[in-house]
Enzyme design. Structure first.
Site, PDB file in Angstrom:
ATOM      1  N   HIS A 136      13.785  -9.764 -12.114  1.00 43.08           N
ATOM      2  CA  HIS A 136      13.106  -8.684 -12.832  1.00 43.08           C
ATOM      3  C   HIS A 136      12.806  -7.516 -11.872  1.00 43.08           C
ATOM      4  CE1 HIS A 136      10.130  -7.182 -15.881  1.00 43.08           C
ATOM      5  NE2 HIS A 136       9.527  -6.740 -14.793  1.00 43.08           N
ATOM      6  N   GLU A 137      12.293  -7.827 -10.688  1.00 45.12           N
ATOM      7  CA  GLU A 137      11.992  -6.774  -9.709  1.00 45.12           C
ATOM      8  C   GLU A 137      13.271  -6.091  -9.225  1.00 45.12           C
ATOM      9  OE1 GLU A 137       9.065  -5.744  -9.214  1.00 45.12           O
ATOM     10  OE2 GLU A 137       7.957  -7.389 -10.129  1.00 45.12           O
ATOM     11  N   HIS A 140      14.242  -3.532 -11.693  1.00 47.42           N
ATOM     12  CA  HIS A 140      13.456  -2.289 -11.598  1.00 47.42           C
ATOM     13  C   HIS A 140      14.063  -1.363 -10.536  1.00 47.42           C
ATOM     14  CE1 HIS A 140      10.220  -2.889 -14.364  1.00 47.42           C
ATOM     15  NE2 HIS A 140       9.680  -3.915 -13.741  1.00 47.42           N
ATOM     16  N   GLU A 202       9.955  -2.347 -18.881  1.00 46.19           N
ATOM     17  CA  GLU A 202       9.780  -3.797 -18.783  1.00 46.19           C
ATOM     18  C   GLU A 202      10.875  -4.525 -19.546  1.00 46.19           C
ATOM     19  OE1 GLU A 202       7.633  -5.722 -16.886  1.00 46.19           O
ATOM     20  OE2 GLU A 202       7.565  -3.718 -16.037  1.00 46.19           O
ATOM     21  N   ASP A 206      13.690  -6.979 -17.979  1.00 49.09           N
ATOM     22  CA  ASP A 206      13.874  -8.356 -18.462  1.00 49.09           C
ATOM     23  C   ASP A 206      15.335  -8.606 -18.828  1.00 49.09           C
ATOM     24  OD1 ASP A 206      11.189  -8.755 -18.205  1.00 49.09           O
ATOM     25  OD2 ASP A 206      10.730  -8.708 -20.351  1.00 49.09           O
TER      26      ASP A 206
HETATM   27 ZN   LIG Z   1       8.174  -5.185 -14.444  1.00 48.15          ZN
END
Ligand SMILES: [Zn+2]
Length: 487
Positions: A136-137, A140, A202, A206
């Site tokens: 997930h990071e 980003h 977000e 995901d």
């Molecule tokens: Zn996040």
């Protein structure tokens, strides 16, 4: 949000309280902000982002304690790199590190620096949950979700911006940094808002993260599962919200969406690994503030019929810590017999050898392991340490110099080893230069400059080394805003 107390606060406190009181996501919808495309001229360049990233990492080291253990650090780096290699931007220079902090937190800073707190490592129930957070990071970063936050810092000095981003991402509580005090409250609040990912961000992180998990062969359900559990725990027990949720808002629709994404891939991937469980056991023993109790806990776990390897491994480490090396050795040897190539068993046994008055045996064990895994950084770090303890400093030095050539981004621990090796081989200028790097990486640039000046005072320096150190001194001096001091 409660209204602020009218009585004036010291600037640092005011900034901190603003940072802490900014709501996680309520009312902050990035969807209402202008598109990035609207301000193309103001975009931060990749080179600026990398510079911000390096400064950010120095601030992190200044504000938090990082886990230096080669096995724990090595594991997270390896898992992170495997995932990053399966992202849409596998060539991006990611750096993974572990923060020694019991809160449940993970974050992506500028320049691909991704940190995970020990609290999250311990809260994750299996490897797929930890991998889910890391993926997930990574998403980003590859999706450039933090561009606006970095742009918001462009009017600040680099150290101030870096210190502020670090304080916010680390959860601010650990911060006591002068850089924060120097910035205005408005700036802090605005950066905090930019660092809180939007709901759109977000969901995208995901979706892409789940794709990364599936490509890596890891169970994609780890991600929604972990986020759902975090959210439920907070709601159910009204406990303090994990730091992670304050920058990564979890909503019911987001969880539902990520679950259906995971369903597209199914439970094909791996859910857990023994390495993850062993690393967690190691972390539990090392981080324990009550070693006697931890020993009892592992004793009980290892006592059960068919006790899993991590219970026996944790027990061995707890025994070693509590002064029973003989029993620890027996346990580790039995584990090694059942799984002879496992690095963590080999390094743990070698460590025990070294601590228990058998340096030759420990050294040989590490040398053999290095033959099995040539160039492995984790094993090499143990080996250098063992060589130093055994008085073989020349060999230690050449090995660490070789490692530094290959590992330019993750090096404070290696520079510490180099400083030791240089000192033991009578190269005081090299000790100074290595110490300068350590200070610099911790954000103590003035101390670094002082060490470099002392290093340059030695006549034994050869031409190339002198030129290199002078260039380094010039760079540090520029960054410290003290060009005049340089000459
Ligand atoms: Zn996040």
């Amino acid at each position: 949000m409660k209204p602020k107390a009218p009585k004036p606060l010291p600037t640092a406190l005011l900034v901190l309280s603003l940072v802490l009181n900014t709501p996680g996501h309520a009312g902050v919808s990035g969807d209402e902000l202008p598109n990035i495309g609207d301000s193309t001229g103001a975009l931060i360049t990749p080179a600026q982002e990398q510079a911000l990233g390096r400064a950010f990492m120095r601030s992190v080291r200044q504000q938090a304690r990082l886990v230096d253990d080669p096995d724990i650090q090595g594991y997270v780096v390896q898992l992170g790199q495997r995932l990053a290699g399966n992202s849409d931007n596998p060539g991006y220079p990611f750096t993974f590190f572990v923060v020694d902090d019991p809160t449940i937190n993970a974050f992506a800073g500028p320049g691909g620096y991704i940190g995970v707190h020990t609290g999250l490592l311990l809260a994750a129930r299996n490897e797929s949950e930890l991998a889910g957070v890391l993926a997930h990071e990574i998403a980003h970063v590859t999706q450039r979700h933090l561009l606006r936050a970095y742009e918001a810092t462009q009017r600040m000095s680099l150290p101030t911006a870096a210190a502020m981003i670090a304080a916010i991402l680390l959860g601010a509580a650990t911060s006591s940094d002068a850089g924060i005090a120097a910035a205005t409250a408005i700036q802090a609040g605005s950066i905090q808002r930019q660092l809180n990912f939007t709901r759109t961000n977000e969901k995208e992180a995901d979706r892409i993260g789940i794709q990364i998990l599936a490509r890596t062969g890891i169970d994609p359900y780890g991600m929604p599962g972990f986020f759902e559990r975090l959210q439920a725990t907070t709601r159910l027990y009204g406990s303090r919200m994990p730091e992670f949720l304050s920058t990564h808002p979890v909503t019911t629709s987001r969880i539902a969406e990520s679950l259906s994404r995971a369903e597209q891939y199914g439970h094909k991937g791996r859910r857990d690994s023994l390495t993850f469980r062993l690393v967690r056991a190691r972390l539990k023993v090392q981080g324990s503030t009550d070693p006697a109790r931890t020993l009892k806990e592992f004793e009980a776990l290892a006592d059960e019929k068919d006790a899993p390897p991590q219970a026996r491994y944790g027990l061995a480490l707890a025994l070693a810590r509590e002064g029973d090396p003989a029993r620890a050795r027996r346990l580790l040897k039995a584990l090694l017999r059942s799984d002879p190539d496992r690095i963590i068993y080999r390094t743990s046994l070698a460590e025990l050898d070294m601590d228990d008055g058998r340096p030759q045996q420990g050294l040989k064990r590490l040398a053999d392991t290095l033959k099995l895994y040539p160039g492995d950084v984790t094993v090499s770090r143990y080996y250098v340490r063992a060589l130093l303890r055994n008085g073989q400093a020349e060999q230690a030095r050449s090995l660490v110099l070789d490692l530094l050539k290959r590992q330019p981004r993750d090096t404070p621990a290696l520079y510490r080893l180099l400083a030791q090796a240089a000192s033991a081989t009578n190269r005081p200028w090299e000790t100074r230069a290595a110490t300068a790097e350590i200070y610099y990486m911790r954000g103590q640039t003035h101390a670094a400059i002082s060490q470099l000046k002392q290093a340059l005072g030695y006549k034994q320096l050869d031409y190339y080394e002198r030129a290199r150190l002078e260039a380094r001194l010039n760079q540090f001096s520029r960054e410290a805003g003290s060009d005049k001091e340089a000459h």
